[in-house]
Design a protein around this motif. Structure first.
Motif, PDB file in Angstrom:
ATOM      1  N   TYR A 105       0.908  -1.247  -0.216  1.00  0.00           N
ATOM      2  CA  TYR A 105      -0.022  -0.146   0.057  1.00  0.00           C
ATOM      3  C   TYR A 105       0.825   1.110   0.001  1.00  0.00           C
ATOM      4  O   TYR A 105       0.751   2.208  -0.735  1.00  0.00           O
ATOM      5  N   GLY A 106       1.955   1.109   0.951  1.00  0.00           N
ATOM      6  CA  GLY A 106       2.846   2.264   0.903  1.00  0.00           C
ATOM      7  C   GLY A 106       3.435   2.562  -0.610  1.00  0.00           C
ATOM      8  O   GLY A 106       3.477   3.801  -0.670  1.00  0.00           O
ATOM      9  N   ILE A 107       3.866   1.600  -1.158  1.00  0.00           N
ATOM     10  CA  ILE A 107       4.360   1.916  -2.619  1.00  0.00           C
ATOM     11  C   ILE A 107       3.386   2.531  -3.596  1.00  0.00           C
ATOM     12  O   ILE A 107       3.676   3.586  -4.184  1.00  0.00           O
ATOM     13  N   VAL A 110       0.762   4.175  -2.667  1.00  0.00           N
ATOM     14  CA  VAL A 110       0.490   5.613  -2.325  1.00  0.00           C
ATOM     15  C   VAL A 110       1.653   6.838  -2.826  1.00  0.00           C
ATOM     16  O   VAL A 110       1.417   7.570  -3.341  1.00  0.00           O
ATOM     17  N   LYS A 111       2.930   5.903  -2.551  1.00  0.00           N
ATOM     18  CA  LYS A 111       3.795   6.848  -3.105  1.00  0.00           C
ATOM     19  C   LYS A 111       4.014   7.342  -4.450  1.00  0.00           C
ATOM     20  O   LYS A 111       4.222   8.398  -5.174  1.00  0.00           O
ATOM     21  N   ILE A 162       1.205   9.742  -5.488  1.00  0.00           N
ATOM     22  CA  ILE A 162       1.627  11.143  -5.349  1.00  0.00           C
ATOM     23  C   ILE A 162       2.644  11.620  -6.395  1.00  0.00           C
ATOM     24  O   ILE A 162       2.660  12.800  -6.647  1.00  0.00           O
ATOM     25  N   GLN A 163       3.688  10.699  -6.751  1.00  0.00           N
ATOM     26  CA  GLN A 163       4.563  11.284  -7.652  1.00  0.00           C
ATOM     27  C   GLN A 163       4.134  11.393  -8.882  1.00  0.00           C
ATOM     28  O   GLN A 163       4.355  12.426  -9.544  1.00  0.00           O
ATOM     29  N   ARG A 185       2.394  14.791  -8.987  1.00  0.00           N
ATOM     30  CA  ARG A 185       3.254  15.898  -9.113  1.00  0.00           C
ATOM     31  C   ARG A 185       3.926  15.941 -10.502  1.00  0.00           C
ATOM     32  O   ARG A 185       4.866  16.842 -10.835  1.00  0.00           O
ATOM     33  N   GLU A 199      14.075   5.867 -10.182  1.00  0.00           N
ATOM     34  CA  GLU A 199      14.686   5.719  -8.839  1.00  0.00           C
ATOM     35  C   GLU A 199      16.226   5.582  -8.756  1.00  0.00           C
ATOM     36  O   GLU A 199      16.810   6.247  -8.002  1.00  0.00           O
ATOM     37  N   GLU A 220      18.429   6.580 -11.208  1.00  0.00           N
ATOM     38  CA  GLU A 220      19.055   7.658 -11.586  1.00  0.00           C
ATOM     39  C   GLU A 220      19.193   8.815 -10.479  1.00  0.00           C
ATOM     40  O   GLU A 220      20.141   9.663 -10.161  1.00  0.00           O
ATOM     41  N   ARG A 221      18.066   8.955  -9.698  1.00  0.00           N
ATOM     42  CA  ARG A 221      17.938   9.886  -8.663  1.00  0.00           C
ATOM     43  C   ARG A 221      18.603   9.499  -7.289  1.00  0.00           C
ATOM     44  O   ARG A 221      18.743  10.089  -6.408  1.00  0.00           O
ATOM     45  N   THR A 260      17.529   7.040  -5.315  1.00  0.00           N
ATOM     46  CA  THR A 260      16.504   6.831  -4.278  1.00  0.00           C
ATOM     47  C   THR A 260      16.490   5.209  -4.359  1.00  0.00           C
ATOM     48  O   THR A 260      15.819   4.688  -3.369  1.00  0.00           O
ATOM     49  N   LEU A 317      15.438   2.783  -1.288  1.00  0.00           N
ATOM     50  CA  LEU A 317      14.314   1.816  -1.255  1.00  0.00           C
ATOM     51  C   LEU A 317      14.932   0.324  -1.194  1.00  0.00           C
ATOM     52  O   LEU A 317      14.180  -0.531  -0.514  1.00  0.00           O
TER      53      LEU A 317
END
Ligand SMILES: Nc1ncnc2c1ncn2[C@@H]1O[C@H](COP(=O)(O)OP(=O)(O)OP(=O)(O)O)[C@@H](O)[C@H]1O
Ligand SMILES: [Mg+2]
Lengths: 308, 376
Positions: free
Chosen positions: B9-11, B13-14, B17-18, B21, B207, B209-210, B212, B216
């Protein structure tokens, strides 16, 4: 296996192509200890930390982290370790709060709302919780990352230069918190380039060119090198330093603000040189106990000769 | 380790949101369909041959066989099915197994001999008009030349100056041969292929390249949770795209909708899932976003060329048809045409559903195998 050791690894090696980034690294870190990881840029600190938390597979070597095998039980390690990356690695297009909530969910925290709320409170970011993480200043990003990796109350913290770019007050708060955590039984392995932070660690390890060159308490590390040191003050230090280099017994001359540190391995030769130089001039020579920094600069220079 | 709903669920939601945006991606979702509508709005006509044909031979006289031979000689028709009944013919066409069905009535030879202009019924699956157009145009000429020889030999005097046979052509499913009826369902498929693969193709590489990805990876999230969690928001996006396009198809292009909307959405859902898993797998293989994008185009090209979207499937050489059979888009096109233009129901759709499902699971397997569990 020693139950008192949070980290116990031997013979770790890691290559990147031709580059031998970590060589035969053996490391024992006790539970509840603050362990410092030092070394020049590119010495393999980040690589070693990544191996410890299962993000990189070592080419050879074995060991345990919190009692779990680093090769086969990475999943269990990840649940109980908080890893703060050197480079900001939270999501810049999520807000501060969303980042913390995401991390909390990843660790399956049941009381994640409360954990996030108290983390925001500790950080003093409650008022800015809806700001995008990417718009934070460098130091604040560091502090947010730190809060994020401690959110799930890990038993072992692996912090890769957590205070780089953080202001002195925040740095002091950070170390206070680290000390409290350690007193509570949490183990902290922290890499840093700051000497004052190195001094605050219970024990430390010094890496260069992927090799562990020294380890122990800061006193042990200094004593093991058995260096002799003088502090020199007086006029025109830059010129004076130049004239000192190459003299008998002088291995390194480093400027420390208004003074010079003159360090040598050969105590007698350096003593003789010091007496000769001090005798005829306006400069004052005082015998000092070499500090960690003097030792590290020495280690780095000799490592350069040996392994390059 | 066990799967965790909380992490999954967390993934999700993330990702939502991303996505919310990310203006560029949103632009893509709207922009690409419009662009493709403009690009592909025009029909592309070609001249496929050897189209599979079924015959219902009611009359075994010489003339019936001559007609069949004539059809074969024309190269447009390849007679590879003999139907037993009219119901049989119906089914073959509905399942798309043949493009044409030729019905030669019982009294064909007798009427022909009498000079009565017997009826020859040719049913064509005209969902893709460009596939059948030329064959139909060639038809009466073919019949006249082949029959004239027989008729001259025995009944020469009977050759009428006009056509000896009354050819009835039934264009099935798309009687007016409207190209939009074919193009619009096709667009649905290509747009989904393009956007779905591209968007998820960028998901993991972004993910990485940035930086993050390291974060994760340091969390206990499992590969399967990350992969599927990242897919979910795009399934919704896909469904929104489909709804927009369908509305345009029905309202602007007047494409008929004979089948059930539920079946259509089921097909769309399966197809979207296939493309998303492929995208996320590309994304695990690729080192950066550029590579992921190149892989997407590498897959997209054969998809539009060999699926029957650009050129009639039956007009392609056999090897190309084999490649086409593996591609989800091929089956999706048949599903959408089947549902919208033929009103097909589940049994007729199943032969094109399972290949997509199989494809999806195979790709998930590959994706999990290549998922990077470390930073090496
Ligand atoms: N993914 C990689 N691919 C290739 N080489 C790498 C990779 N990661 C690290 N290295 C190399 O391994 C060596 C050790 O790098 P590492 O990042 O561990 O150093 P470090 O001690 O953390 O340095 P710093 O103080 O600058 O953070 C360096 O020479 C680096 O170039
Ligand atoms: Mg580093």
């Amino acid at each position: 296996m020693d139950a008192d050791l949070a980290i116990d690894v031997t013979g770790l090696n890691k290559h990147f192509g031709d580059k031998h980034a970590v060589r035969d690294l053996s490391l024992q870190v006790r539970r509840g200890e603050i362990f410092g990881f030092l070394g020049p840029n590119g010495s393999g600190k980040t690589t070693s930390i990544r191996i410890l938390c299962g993000l990189l597979r070592p080419d050879s070597g074995r060991g345990t982290c919190l009692g779990y095998d680093i090769l086969n039980e990475a999943a269990s390690i990840k649940r109980e370790v908080g890893y703060m990356t050197q480079r900001f690695s939270l999501w810049e297009d999520l807000t501060i709060r969303e980042n913390l909530e995401f991390i909390a969910r990843m660790y399956g925290m049941e009381d994640h709302r409360q954990a996030v709320a108290s983390a925001l409170d500790n950080l003093g970011l409650t008022g800015r919780q809806d700001q995008l993480a990417g718009t934070l200043s460098g130091g604040w990003k560091q502090r947010l990352s730190l809060a994020a990796c401690m959110l799930h109350r890990p038993r072992l913290l692996l912090l890769d230069e957590p205070t780089a770019g953080v202001d002195p007050k925040a740095r002091r708060d950070f170390w206070e918190e680290i000390n409290e955590l350690a007193a509570g039984g949490i183990t902290v392995l922290v890499s840093t380039h700051y000497m004052d932070e190195a001094e605050r660690c219970h024990r430390l390890a010094y890496l260069a060119y992927g090799r562990l060159l020294a380890s122990g308490t800061s006193r042990e590390v200094v004593d093991a090198q058995s260096l002799t040191g003088f502090e020199v003050s007086g006029p025109d230090l830059i010129l004076y330093a130049r004239s000192l280099r190459g003299l008998e017994g002088v291995d390194q001359v480093t400027a420390f603000g208004e003074t010079l540190h003159v360090i040598g391995r050969d105590a007698r030769a350096l003593q003789a040189t010091a007496e000769r130089m001090a005798g005829g001039g306006v400069h004052r020579w005082t015998r000092i106990r070499p500090g960690l920094e003097d030792v590290f600069i020495g280690l780095m220079e000799s490592a350069e000769d040996n392994y390059r | 380790m066990r799967l965790s709903w909380s992490r999954w669920y967390g993934i999700i939601v993330k990702e939502f949101i991303q996505l919310k945006r990310d203006r560029l991606t949103f632009g893509m979702i709207v922009g690409i369909p419009i662009l493709q509508l403009i690009l592909f709005g025009y029909a592309i006509n070609t001249d496929p041959k050897h189209l599979p044909t079924a015959v219902l031979l009611g009359d075994s006289s010489l003339y019936g066989r001559t007609v069949l031979q004539g059809l074969k000689n024309s190269e447009y028709f390849r007679i590879d099915r003999v139907a037993a009944s009219a119901a049989d013919v119906e089914e073959l066409i509905a399942h798309g197994e043949v493009q044409f069905a030729v019905t030669i009535p019982e009294d064909f030879g007798r009427k022909l001999a009498r000079g009565d202009r017997p009826t020859l019924l040719i049913e064509a699956d005209a969902t893709d008009p460009s596939a059948t157009g030329n064959a139909i145009a060639a038809l009466s000429g073919v019949l006249r030349t082949s029959l004239s020889r027989d008729l001259q030999g025995t009944l020469g005097r009977l050759i009428p100056p006009a056509d000896p046979v009354d050819v009835r052509i039934h264009r099935r499913y798309n009687p007016e041969a409207v190209t939009a009826n074919n193009i619009v369902p096709g667009l649905l498929g290509t747009i989904l292929t393009m956007t779905m693969i591209l968007m998820t193709g960028l998901a993991m590489t972004r993910e990485r390249e940035r930086g993050t990805f390291e974060n994760l990876l340091a969390t206990p999230a499992l590969p399967v949770e990350v992969m599927t969690g990242k897919i979910v928001p795009y399934i919704m996006i896909g469904l929104i795209q489909v709804t927009l396009l369908l509305a345009a198809a029905l309202l602007i292009f007047g494409v008929p909708m004979l089948g059930s909307a539920a079946l259509l959405y089921l097909s769309v859902f399966i197809f979207i899932a296939a493309n998303l898993t492929l995208g996320i797998t590309f994304s695990s293989i690729a080192r950066n976003q550029l590579q992921a994008m190149q892989m997407t185009f590498f897959f997209f090209l054969p998809s539009i060329l060999l699926s029957g979207f650009m050129f009639p499937f039956r007009g392609m050489p056999e090897w190309a048809q084999w490649v086409g059979t593996v591609l989800p888009l091929t089956h999706f096109l048949r599903l959408v045409r089947g549902i919208m233009l033929k009103g097909n129901t589940f049994p007729a759709l199943w032969p094109d559903i399972w290949p997509i499902v199989l494809f999806t699971f195979a790709v998930i397997g590959i994706g999990l195998a290549v998922y990077r569990r470390t930073l090496d």
